[in-house]
Design a protein around this motif. Structure first.
Motif, PDB file in Angstrom:
ATOM      1  N   PRO A   1       0.830  -1.208   0.000  1.00 47.02           N
ATOM      2  CA  PRO A   1       0.000   0.000   0.000  1.00 47.02           C
ATOM      3  C   PRO A   1       0.866   1.260   0.000  1.00 47.02           C
ATOM      4  N   LEU A   2       0.467   2.227  -0.806  1.00 54.10           N
ATOM      5  CA  LEU A   2       1.264   3.421  -1.040  1.00 54.10           C
ATOM      6  C   LEU A   2       0.723   4.631  -0.297  1.00 54.10           C
ATOM      7  N   SER A   3       1.645   5.442   0.173  1.00 55.67           N
ATOM      8  CA  SER A   3       1.351   6.813   0.560  1.00 55.67           C
ATOM      9  C   SER A   3       2.022   7.720  -0.461  1.00 55.67           C
ATOM     10  N   PHE A   4       1.440   8.897  -0.657  1.00 55.05           N
ATOM     11  CA  PHE A   4       1.970   9.835  -1.638  1.00 55.05           C
ATOM     12  C   PHE A   4       2.304  11.169  -0.974  1.00 55.05           C
TER      13      PHE A   4
ATOM     14  N   LEU B   1      -0.017  12.394 -11.106  1.00 59.34           N
ATOM     15  CA  LEU B   1      -0.442  13.252 -10.001  1.00 59.34           C
ATOM     16  C   LEU B   1       0.721  14.074  -9.442  1.00 59.34           C
ATOM     17  N   VAL B   2       1.950  13.725  -9.833  1.00 62.06           N
ATOM     18  CA  VAL B   2       3.204  14.318  -9.355  1.00 62.06           C
ATOM     19  C   VAL B   2       3.373  13.986  -7.877  1.00 62.06           C
ATOM     20  N   VAL B   3       3.980  12.833  -7.645  1.00 62.80           N
ATOM     21  CA  VAL B   3       4.073  12.319  -6.282  1.00 62.80           C
ATOM     22  C   VAL B   3       5.456  11.743  -6.007  1.00 62.80           C
ATOM     23  N   GLU B   4       5.822  11.723  -4.729  1.00 65.97           N
ATOM     24  CA  GLU B   4       6.818  10.796  -4.232  1.00 65.97           C
ATOM     25  C   GLU B   4       6.083   9.527  -3.838  1.00 65.97           C
ATOM     26  N   PHE B   5       6.658   8.376  -4.162  1.00 58.64           N
ATOM     27  CA  PHE B   5       6.088   7.092  -3.794  1.00 58.64           C
ATOM     28  C   PHE B   5       6.700   6.632  -2.466  1.00 58.64           C
TER      29      PHE B   5
ATOM     30  N   ALA C   1       4.511  -0.372  11.819  1.00 59.04           N
ATOM     31  CA  ALA C   1       3.555  -0.808  10.798  1.00 59.04           C
ATOM     32  C   ALA C   1       2.874   0.352  10.095  1.00 59.04           C
ATOM     33  N   ALA C   2       2.669   1.462  10.793  1.00 64.01           N
ATOM     34  CA  ALA C   2       1.953   2.592  10.208  1.00 64.01           C
ATOM     35  C   ALA C   2       2.835   3.490   9.359  1.00 64.01           C
ATOM     36  N   LYS C   3       4.167   3.318   9.439  1.00 66.80           N
ATOM     37  CA  LYS C   3       5.078   4.229   8.752  1.00 66.80           C
ATOM     38  C   LYS C   3       5.344   3.765   7.321  1.00 66.80           C
ATOM     39  N   THR C   4       5.719   4.735   6.492  1.00 69.04           N
ATOM     40  CA  THR C   4       6.141   4.444   5.124  1.00 69.04           C
ATOM     41  C   THR C   4       7.461   5.164   4.855  1.00 69.04           C
ATOM     42  N   THR C   5       8.206   4.645   3.874  1.00 69.07           N
ATOM     43  CA  THR C   5       9.522   5.171   3.525  1.00 69.07           C
ATOM     44  C   THR C   5       9.592   5.370   2.015  1.00 69.07           C
ATOM     45  N   ALA C   6      10.333   6.368   1.590  1.00 68.62           N
ATOM     46  CA  ALA C   6      10.497   6.622   0.154  1.00 68.62           C
ATOM     47  C   ALA C   6      10.936   5.355  -0.570  1.00 68.62           C
TER      48      ALA C   6
ATOM     49  N   THR D   1      16.075  14.656  -7.930  1.00 60.83           N
ATOM     50  CA  THR D   1      16.904  13.629  -7.315  1.00 60.83           C
ATOM     51  C   THR D   1      16.118  12.340  -7.166  1.00 60.83           C
ATOM     52  N   VAL D   2      16.840  11.237  -7.170  1.00 59.04           N
ATOM     53  CA  VAL D   2      16.258   9.902  -7.127  1.00 59.04           C
ATOM     54  C   VAL D   2      16.705   9.204  -5.846  1.00 59.04           C
ATOM     55  N   SER D   3      15.809   8.444  -5.244  1.00 59.78           N
ATOM     56  CA  SER D   3      16.199   7.529  -4.167  1.00 59.78           C
ATOM     57  C   SER D   3      16.817   6.314  -4.839  1.00 59.78           C
ATOM     58  N   ALA D   4      18.134   6.388  -5.027  1.00 61.53           N
ATOM     59  CA  ALA D   4      18.834   5.501  -5.962  1.00 61.53           C
ATOM     60  C   ALA D   4      19.619   4.416  -5.238  1.00 61.53           C
ATOM     61  N   PRO D   5      19.451   3.156  -5.617  1.00 64.02           N
ATOM     62  CA  PRO D   5      20.301   2.094  -5.071  1.00 64.02           C
ATOM     63  C   PRO D   5      21.773   2.362  -5.371  1.00 64.02           C
ATOM     64  N   VAL D   6      22.618   2.013  -4.407  1.00 66.78           N
ATOM     65  CA  VAL D   6      24.058   2.222  -4.560  1.00 66.78           C
ATOM     66  C   VAL D   6      24.790   0.956  -4.132  1.00 66.78           C
ATOM     67  N   THR D   7      26.005   0.809  -4.620  1.00 65.83           N
ATOM     68  CA  THR D   7      26.820  -0.348  -4.256  1.00 65.83           C
ATOM     69  C   THR D   7      27.552  -0.075  -2.948  1.00 65.83           C
TER      70      THR D   7
END
Length: 297
Positions: free
Chosen positions: A52-55, A110-114, A228-233, A245-251
């Motif tokens: 489930p998503l928050s925006f 909608l222009v959102v952060e997921f 349980a109630a929290k969400t993260t980018a 900027t992107v929430s980008a995976p890094v090595t």
């Protein structure tokens, strides 16, 4: 006139494509939608599916009105799936699921952060991953976050847990850990213990309490995102910052080598080449075979 686009058999009205959302780079809404459709979707959707998503919405760009929403927005198409997410203030609450490319593009329009929970819709409050949100207090920055992340990686490994990093898309760093399904309160308690240990091991660098007075020059090891109630980018989401900027995976090599804030700053335009070179660095999070149990107390 709003153009109608067909995406995998679904008709979408994509609006204001020429609108500049990021003035610093001149990035338009059309370019944002192209990023999600052509660059991010294949890697991003497995990390969104069934969660489930928050925006965080910023329809006029990051300098305009921003607001956080959990409920499905008015006008949500009936083909966009939702899931029940009982909340104390609304037992009948539901949140959007992005199960496929049409749903992703409808939400992106909608222009959102997921933002996602650490659990899936078929098992609310039972986490299959753990997150540490490493949030630097100025003058600390991502370089200091990397030092804390390296300590956490070794500490997690002592308990048989693998960890994977991504930028927050802001100033910090996120560490993610694949888990066998575990009640969220147990994950939060374990993460808190490690945050306390981090402060003990790195007293000049890490802090586990949110109190602002304690945080200048240190990295807040935020374990509370596991509640349980929290969400993260979500991985690959664009952020409502001055640039796309992107929430980008890094090595881990990149984390170890980080010597300046710009070393781990990635924009939408950087991601196609990174995905071509690395693939999805967070793919282990979606592989049940990589999940491990939390250690027993």
């Amino acid at each position: 006139m709003t153009p109608i686009t067909e995406v995998e058999g679904r008709r979408l009205a994509l609006s204001n494509l020429d609108k500049v959302l990021y003035p610093a780079t001149g990035t338009t809404k059309g370019e944002v939608l192209h990023y999600y459709a052509a660059t991010a979707a294949d890697a991003m959707l497995p990390h969104l599916r069934d969660r489930p998503l928050s925006f965080l919405r910023y329809p006029d760009g990051p300098e305009g009105l921003r607001f956080f929403t959990k409920n499905p927005p008015p006008g949500t198409p009936d083909w966009v799936r939702t899931a029940p997410v009982p909340r104390s203030d609304d037992p009948g609450a539901r949140q959007v699921l992005a199960q496929d490319l049409p749903s992703l593009m409808w939400a992106a329009n909608l222009v959102v952060e997921f933002h996602t929970h650490q659990w899936r819709q078929d098992a609310p409050a039972v986490a299959d991953r753990m997150v540490f949100d490493l949030d630097p207090g100025p003058p600390a920055g991502v370089v200091e976050c990397c030092a804390v992340a390296l300590w956490l990686r070794e500490r997690l490994a002592e308990d048989g847990l693998s960890s994977y990093g991504k930028t927050s898309g802001s100033k910090g760093l996120h560490l993610l850990v694949p888990l066998e399904p575990t009640p969220s309160e147990e994950v939060t308690a374990y993460a808190r213990r490690l945050a306390v240990e981090a402060q003990g091991a790195l007293p000049d660098l890490a802090v586990y309490r949110m109190t602002r007075a304690l945080r200048p020059g240190k990295v807040f090891v935020d374990f509370s995102q596991n509640a349980a109630a929290k969400t993260t980018a979500a991985p690959y989401t664009l952020r409502a910052k001055g640039s796309p900027t992107v929430s980008a995976p890094v090595t881990w090599d990149e984390i170890e080598a980080c010597g300046a804030p710009g070393d781990l700053l990635f924009l939408a335009g950087d991601m196609a080449e990174r995905l071509e070179r690395h693939g999805d660095l967070l793919a282990p999070l979606t592989d049940p075979g990589q999940a491990r149990p939390l250690p027993e107390d």
